[in-house]
Design a protein around this motif. Sequence first.
Motif, PDB file in Angstrom:
ATOM      1  N   PHE A 110       0.571  -1.508  -0.041  1.00 50.52           N
ATOM      2  CA  PHE A 110       0.419  -0.523   0.268  1.00 50.52           C
ATOM      3  C   PHE A 110       0.940   1.067  -0.207  1.00 50.52           C
ATOM      4  N   ALA A 111       2.373   1.373   1.125  1.00 50.93           N
ATOM      5  CA  ALA A 111       2.392   2.332   1.378  1.00 50.93           C
ATOM      6  C   ALA A 111       3.557   2.790  -0.453  1.00 50.93           C
ATOM      7  N   CYS A 112       3.974   1.717  -1.226  1.00 54.87           N
ATOM      8  CA  CYS A 112       4.634   1.830  -2.135  1.00 54.87           C
ATOM      9  C   CYS A 112       3.520   1.907  -3.131  1.00 54.87           C
ATOM     10  N   PHE A 113       2.538   1.997  -3.379  1.00 57.11           N
ATOM     11  CA  PHE A 113       1.526   2.235  -4.435  1.00 57.11           C
ATOM     12  C   PHE A 113       1.186   3.880  -3.708  1.00 57.11           C
ATOM     13  N   ALA A 114       1.009   4.152  -2.829  1.00 58.36           N
ATOM     14  CA  ALA A 114       0.875   5.214  -3.047  1.00 58.36           C
ATOM     15  C   ALA A 114       1.990   6.244  -2.728  1.00 58.36           C
ATOM     16  N   LEU A 115       3.359   5.580  -2.751  1.00 54.90           N
ATOM     17  CA  LEU A 115       5.077   6.272  -3.430  1.00 54.90           C
ATOM     18  C   LEU A 115       4.407   6.440  -4.619  1.00 54.90           C
ATOM     19  N   ILE A 116       3.836   5.384  -5.645  1.00 56.25           N
ATOM     20  CA  ILE A 116       4.703   6.055  -7.153  1.00 56.25           C
ATOM     21  C   ILE A 116       2.877   6.634  -7.737  1.00 56.25           C
ATOM     22  N   LEU A 117       1.883   7.009  -6.352  1.00 55.14           N
ATOM     23  CA  LEU A 117       0.865   7.546  -7.080  1.00 55.14           C
ATOM     24  C   LEU A 117       1.473   9.003  -6.631  1.00 55.14           C
TER      25      LEU A 117
END
Length: 477
Positions: free
Chosen positions: A256-263
């Motif tokens: 979730f944190a990694c996806f948020a980082l991508i966004l």
Amino acid sequence: MNKTVDLTRGPIFRQLLTLALPIIGTSLMQMAYNLTDMIWLGQLGSDAVASVGSAGFYIWLGMSILLVTRIGAEVGVSQAIGRKETETAARFARHSLFWALLLSTTLVLIVLVFAPQLIGIFRLSAIKVEVDAIGYLRIVSLGFLFTFINPTFQGIYNGAGNSRLPFYYLLVGLGLNMLLDPLMIFGIGFLPAMGVDGAAWATVIAQLVVFIIFIIRFVWMKEIMDPDFKRFRLNKDISLKIFKLGTPVAAESALFACFALILARMITKWGDVPIAVQSVGAQIEAISWMTSSGFATALGTFTGQNFGANNWHRIKRGYYTTLGIGIFLGTLVTVAFIIFGREIFGLFLREPDALQMGITYLKILAVSQVFMIIEIITRGAFNGIGQTVPPSIVGIVFTGARVPAAMVLSLEKYLGMLGIWWAISLSSIAKGLGLMAWYISLLHRPTIPRKPRRKMRLSLLPTRQRQQIKIEEIDEP
């Protein structure tokens, strides 16, 4: 000593509320550490907020990894207490703290060495924002040992059904953080103004004080149970159980944190202000997220003890009671975000462009608040019965879908920058509906999962033989 609470009998609503309120207060205090920083740093401008927001992604990632030990402690301790196995509960506590110490130490070393590379991923346009973010992350990492072990202590207390004591201890930390923040950010007397670095040091000192309180109260005073660390021997079965329970939750949260980082990287296309807006907006949304997480944790502990006691009637009633509370809360948050968005966001950023962007952000999030809360509460119910994989599957699939959805919706011919935020909101709706349907189907199956057959056969043996077998199964070498 031995201040555990039996949740396998008694009024369900009152028990859930009594257990949830201190957890909610504790969760809101954890969020308040960040909110306090944002409020004071907001007076320095959006650059300071963007610096802390960028570093905050890695703090979030670290907290995600340490969910392994917190969830392992909550579920392991609660189920053991439900089975009336107090020594097994103490073993789960000892092992959870051991692994929390090992994992947090590893994270400290990684962040200290690679902080510039980690912040560099954001491709921040302003050099000062990047330098401040690196400094903030390195200072905060010095306190990871306390920041990440404290939630594991909290998980042990929650699993024992006593959420009130951690609330008091974290309240001390919050008060200290709120006192130190303005003093260390802006300076006073002989204390120089440290800006972003001052906010980091205030958080580290506050978390250290909370850690010391937990050591004194739990280890020395043995107020919740006797951990008896002299008996600790690393046990394969208990360690595997902790990682089996906690890894799916930690993996999902880390992704979730990694996806948020991508966004976040995608949104830097529109400048640093949207990063600041998204960071502040996430902290505001955390109010509803933390509140529902408090009820989810309470439900997980309640469900865990009743699962250990094989009491499925109370498990069903507890879930539907908590679900009703969550829907009511989600509706209130939705209305607040839509009607009072300007007043709420204006507490943090007052720059006209940032404020208007923040109002829009809150309105988009408002659409999904009820469904987000449903997902979080249902996750707690799954955790209580020891099935942490289904919530992780739903979470990873739909959170991961945010990235391609954001790529499409953010095209100029569609919604532009707002498409990224709509992708977040719509995926939350899908997660809430999907996970709730999965859990309800599980609750109403003709044959509800029971305890393993081996344990059922053990119940037919004489008491002395049954106790001997249990000791041999999970005894520490």
